[in-house]
Design an enzyme around this catalytic site. Structure first.
Site, PDB file in Angstrom:
ATOM      1  N   ARG A  62      50.833 -70.631 -54.324  1.00  0.00           N
ATOM      2  CA  ARG A  62      50.331 -70.931 -55.831  1.00  0.00           C
ATOM      3  C   ARG A  62      51.655 -71.436 -56.577  1.00  0.00           C
ATOM      4  O   ARG A  62      51.644 -72.112 -57.577  1.00  0.00           O
ATOM      5  CB  ARG A  62      49.671 -69.790 -56.526  1.00  0.00           C
ATOM      6  N   LYS A  83      55.707 -60.088 -44.238  1.00  0.00           N
ATOM      7  CA  LYS A  83      54.374 -60.139 -43.790  1.00  0.00           C
ATOM      8  C   LYS A  83      54.884 -59.191 -42.483  1.00  0.00           C
ATOM      9  O   LYS A  83      55.717 -59.017 -41.873  1.00  0.00           O
ATOM     10  CB  LYS A  83      54.121 -60.945 -43.171  1.00  0.00           C
TER      11      LYS A  83
END
Length: 442
Positions: free
Chosen positions: A294, A220
């Site tokens: 996920r 990120k």
């Protein structure tokens, strides 16, 4: 009370019933109490009034809130919840006030159950906020698991199982192991069980528990990483809601799963292009290591379906930035095929003061999940990020997808400012809704 100024202030509030949460602070030098706060109810917004009253005094001052005559039990619960939520203070220090000192004053014993319910929910919300606010220099998977074990030990009827890396490997939790593989603090899977005698419904709660998210190899930006201590907000909320269910002795069986991992950069990090084998034996191709949540949820959902025989599955996850793009900061995205479940959750959220909006699960988008080398692709880039993430999770539900709800609650899990009953920082979003939902089932 007494005095023209005080009477005038009272009249200003009384004459403006639409001003829910409006306050007038009346100093009373050399008298007891030293100040009186008048909080507007508007059309009956007791939660806003309670929050506004507490917000009008410094955090180190004690406040007594007098319950208005004629209030219903539900209104008193709202008043208490608003006050206690707004009174929250996060402190990592071992000493000092835990929260603002807020006492409710009432002469009616008929409110006892409502106040007790409000207190149980408030303490659960405080815990979820504490866990989420805790810096990741302290908070890692082992620490989080230890907090759950300690909290459960104080409540009869709760059982905790903590799977450590060796057990995760033996049982095939490949998604959790992949995401947590590069961290110096290995992953865990916490299973918290509440199974009261006579319960006829079994709800499985699953919460994403990434204790810090660097994005992994798909790292990120600095701005994107600043708040990633909150990436376990879903796990915090489902754990706290289960503890509240035990405190309230709700007659519904709850099994809660918190897959915990730190998504780090290191020599054992999973790579873009890797194929991961999940608990259910199926595989995922991933080309973005920043789509990690996920993967751990997939393992937990597969385990829930194959081992726990749930009537209902609900998962909470700070899953995508697309949640905020679609719905802004105040609403969680809800996905479910079950209209009755959707209605029950919306009703619970409305009563609890937590916002959500139901979004679709279009079968046309399942094509995005197709992979040439695995059973599915975990991080397709065609857009509709929150929707596609929900469709990916659905792949692990089998026939339980008919009774499943997913909340993408990244946006409302954090408040950038103090407003109403939200204190700047972690919100504990979902705790209130889940407790109301579980109570309604009983």
């Amino acid at each position: 009370m007494g005095g023209d100024d005080e009477v005038a202030a009272w009249c200003r509030i009384a004459d403006d019933p639409g001003a829910a949460g409006r306050v007038e602070v009346l100093p009373r030098p050399l008298r007891t109490p030293a100040k009186v706060i008048l909080a507007g109810l508007g059309d009956g917004d007791y939660r806003a009034a309670g929050a506004a009253a507490v917000g009008a005094v410094p955090g180190d001052e004690e406040i007594q809130i007098v319950v208005p005559d004629g209030a219903t039990a539900e209104q008193v619960r709202d008043l208490a919840e608003g006050a206690w939520f707004a009174g929250y203070r996060f402190r990592e220090a071992p000493t000092g006030p835990r929260t603002a000192a807020v006492d409710l004053v009432t002469t009616d014993d008929g409110y006892a159950a409502a106040i007790a319910a409000a207190r149980a929910v408030a303490e659960a919300v405080w815990l979820a906020r504490d866990l989420t606010n805790m810096p990741s220099s302290t908070k890692n998977p082992a620490w989080f698991a230890g907090q759950v074990v300690a909290a459960a030990a104080t409540r009869p009827g709760l059982e905790v199982i903590v799977r450590e890396p060796e057990q995760l490997a033996e049982e095939g939790f490949g998604g959790i192991l992949a995401v947590g593989g590069a961290s110096a603090t290995p992953p865990r899977l916490v299973e918290l069980r509440w199974a009261p005698a006579g319960a006829t419904r079994h709800v499985v709660l699953v919460g994403k528990g990434i204790t810090f998210d660097t994005g992994g190899i798909s790292i990120k930006t600095r701005d994107g990483m600043k708040l990633m201590k909150k990436d376990m907000g879903g796990a915090a909320s489902v754990i706290a809601a289960t503890l509240a269910a035990a405190d309230l002795n709700l007659p519904v069986r709850v099994t809660t799963l918190a897959p915990l991992a730190e998504n780090a950069v290191g020599d054992n990090a999973y790579r873009p292009g890797d194929v991961i084998t999940h608990y259910d034996g199926t595989t995922s191709e991933t080309t973005n290591s920043d789509a990690e949540g996920r993967l751990v949820l997939a393992d937990a959902l597969g385990y829930a379906v194959s081992r726990l025989d749930p009537d209902v599955v609900i998962d909470l996850a700070t899953l995508t930035g697309a949640n905020a793009v679609a719905l802004g900061k105040g609403l969680a995205a809800m996905y479910t095929h079950d209209d009755d479940l959707a209605a029950a959750l919306v009703a619970a959220g409305s009563a609890a003061g937590e916002g959500m909006w139901r979004l679709p699960l279009p079968d046309d988008y399942v094509e995005y999940l197709r992979s040439d080398i695995a059973d599915r692709h975990s991080s397709p880039a065609q857009g509709a990020g929150s929707v596609v993430a929900a469709l990916y999770l659905r792949e692990f539900l089998g026939d339980k997808a008919a009774n499943w709800a997913h909340f993408d609650m990244s946006a409302p899990s954090w408040s950038d400012r103090t407003s109403g009953d939200l204190v700047k920082g972690a919100t504990g979003w979902g705790v209130r809704t889940l407790v109301r939902y579980l109570a309604a089932l009983s």
